[in-house]
Design a protein around this motif. Structure first.
Motif, PDB file in Angstrom:
ATOM      1  N   LEU A 251     103.549  81.330  53.133  1.00  0.00           N
ATOM      2  CA  LEU A 251     104.410  80.275  52.593  1.00  0.00           C
ATOM      3  C   LEU A 251     105.151  79.567  53.717  1.00  0.00           C
ATOM      4  O   LEU A 251     105.349  78.353  53.664  1.00  0.00           O
ATOM      5  N   ASP A 252     105.576  80.313  54.726  1.00  0.00           N
ATOM      6  CA  ASP A 252     106.245  79.675  55.873  1.00  0.00           C
ATOM      7  C   ASP A 252     105.306  78.679  56.536  1.00  0.00           C
ATOM      8  O   ASP A 252     105.706  77.566  56.875  1.00  0.00           O
ATOM      9  N   ILE A 253     104.039  79.064  56.730  1.00  0.00           N
ATOM     10  CA  ILE A 253     103.050  78.160  57.327  1.00  0.00           C
ATOM     11  C   ILE A 253     102.841  76.960  56.424  1.00  0.00           C
ATOM     12  O   ILE A 253     102.790  75.817  56.886  1.00  0.00           O
ATOM     13  N   LYS A 254     102.754  77.212  55.116  1.00  0.00           N
ATOM     14  CA  LYS A 254     102.538  76.120  54.165  1.00  0.00           C
ATOM     15  C   LYS A 254     103.726  75.161  54.197  1.00  0.00           C
ATOM     16  O   LYS A 254     103.542  73.938  54.167  1.00  0.00           O
ATOM     17  N   GLU A 255     104.936  75.694  54.279  1.00  0.00           N
ATOM     18  CA  GLU A 255     106.117  74.838  54.345  1.00  0.00           C
ATOM     19  C   GLU A 255     106.108  74.002  55.617  1.00  0.00           C
ATOM     20  O   GLU A 255     106.470  72.823  55.605  1.00  0.00           O
ATOM     21  N   GLU A 256     105.684  74.613  56.716  1.00  0.00           N
ATOM     22  CA  GLU A 256     105.577  73.866  57.967  1.00  0.00           C
ATOM     23  C   GLU A 256     104.537  72.754  57.829  1.00  0.00           C
ATOM     24  O   GLU A 256     104.750  71.634  58.310  1.00  0.00           O
ATOM     25  N   MET A 257     103.420  73.091  57.156  1.00  0.00           N
ATOM     26  CA  MET A 257     102.383  72.072  56.956  1.00  0.00           C
ATOM     27  C   MET A 257     102.894  70.948  56.070  1.00  0.00           C
ATOM     28  O   MET A 257     102.619  69.765  56.340  1.00  0.00           O
ATOM     29  N   ILE A 258     103.654  71.288  55.040  1.00  0.00           N
ATOM     30  CA  ILE A 258     104.219  70.273  54.148  1.00  0.00           C
ATOM     31  C   ILE A 258     105.188  69.389  54.932  1.00  0.00           C
ATOM     32  O   ILE A 258     105.174  68.152  54.804  1.00  0.00           O
ATOM     33  N   ALA A 259     106.016  70.037  55.758  1.00  0.00           N
ATOM     34  CA  ALA A 259     106.968  69.264  56.566  1.00  0.00           C
ATOM     35  C   ALA A 259     106.230  68.359  57.548  1.00  0.00           C
ATOM     36  O   ALA A 259     106.593  67.183  57.736  1.00  0.00           O
ATOM     37  N   THR A 260     105.171  68.876  58.185  1.00  0.00           N
ATOM     38  CA  THR A 260     104.389  68.074  59.131  1.00  0.00           C
ATOM     39  C   THR A 260     103.702  66.918  58.403  1.00  0.00           C
ATOM     40  O   THR A 260     103.662  65.778  58.908  1.00  0.00           O
ATOM     41  N   ALA A 261     103.161  67.194  57.225  1.00  0.00           N
ATOM     42  CA  ALA A 261     102.509  66.137  56.447  1.00  0.00           C
ATOM     43  C   ALA A 261     103.518  65.057  56.075  1.00  0.00           C
ATOM     44  O   ALA A 261     103.209  63.848  56.128  1.00  0.00           O
ATOM     45  N   ALA A 262     104.728  65.466  55.717  1.00  0.00           N
ATOM     46  CA  ALA A 262     105.764  64.491  55.359  1.00  0.00           C
ATOM     47  C   ALA A 262     106.129  63.639  56.579  1.00  0.00           C
ATOM     48  O   ALA A 262     106.288  62.412  56.475  1.00  0.00           O
ATOM     49  N   GLN A 263     106.219  64.284  57.738  1.00  0.00           N
ATOM     50  CA  GLN A 263     106.525  63.534  58.960  1.00  0.00           C
ATOM     51  C   GLN A 263     105.372  62.579  59.302  1.00  0.00           C
ATOM     52  O   GLN A 263     105.600  61.442  59.734  1.00  0.00           O
TER      53      GLN A 263
END
Length: 135
Positions: free
Chosen positions: A98-110
């Motif tokens: 989930l931490d990796i997924k959250e990072e991916m979501i944050a990166t996708a948003a950026q």
């Protein structure tokens, strides 16, 4: 005189025996009665002792059964504890994903934000009449 003394002693002896024999017989009867009572009390104590032994044996069997139940519960708790350890490990794995997924979501948003800004820059450049060449 010796015969007189013997007669006196014999008479005295006879008088004392006449007085004491009934008392001694009464004491003997009393002792026999108490002896019989003690035998009855001993029998009662023996019966009580046997009953108490039976009760204590029954209590011991109950405690042994309770001990077996506690041992079984202890084994069940060990199994549950092992299961909980496995759940914690899986939970940690899920949380790390989930931490990796959250990072991916944050990166996708950026990335989306950067793409929007690039589109805005392109729009500004096009509206300014500038032509950019891509390499």
């Amino acid at each position: 005189m010796a015969t007189d003394v013997t007669k006196v002693v014999s008479g005295f002896r006879s008088a004392i025996q006449d007085l004491l024999v009934p008392e001694l017989k009464a004491i003997q009867v009393e002792l026999k009665h108490h002896s019989e009572e003690f035998k009855r009390v001993d029998k009662r104590f023996e019966v009580l002792h046997q009953e108490m032994n039976q009760r204590f044996e029954a209590i011991d069997r109950r405690f042994e059964a309770i001990d077996r139940r506690f041992e079984a519960m202890d084994k069940r708790f060990e199994v549950i504890a092992e299961g909980l350890k496995r759940v914690e490990i899986v939970q940690e794995m899920i949380l790390s994903k989930l931490d990796i997924k959250e990072e991916m979501i944050a990166t996708a948003a950026q990335t989306k934000e950067l793409e929007k800004r690039m589109d805005d820059v392109w729009s500004i450049l096009k509206s300014a009449g500038l032509k950019l060449q891509t390499v």
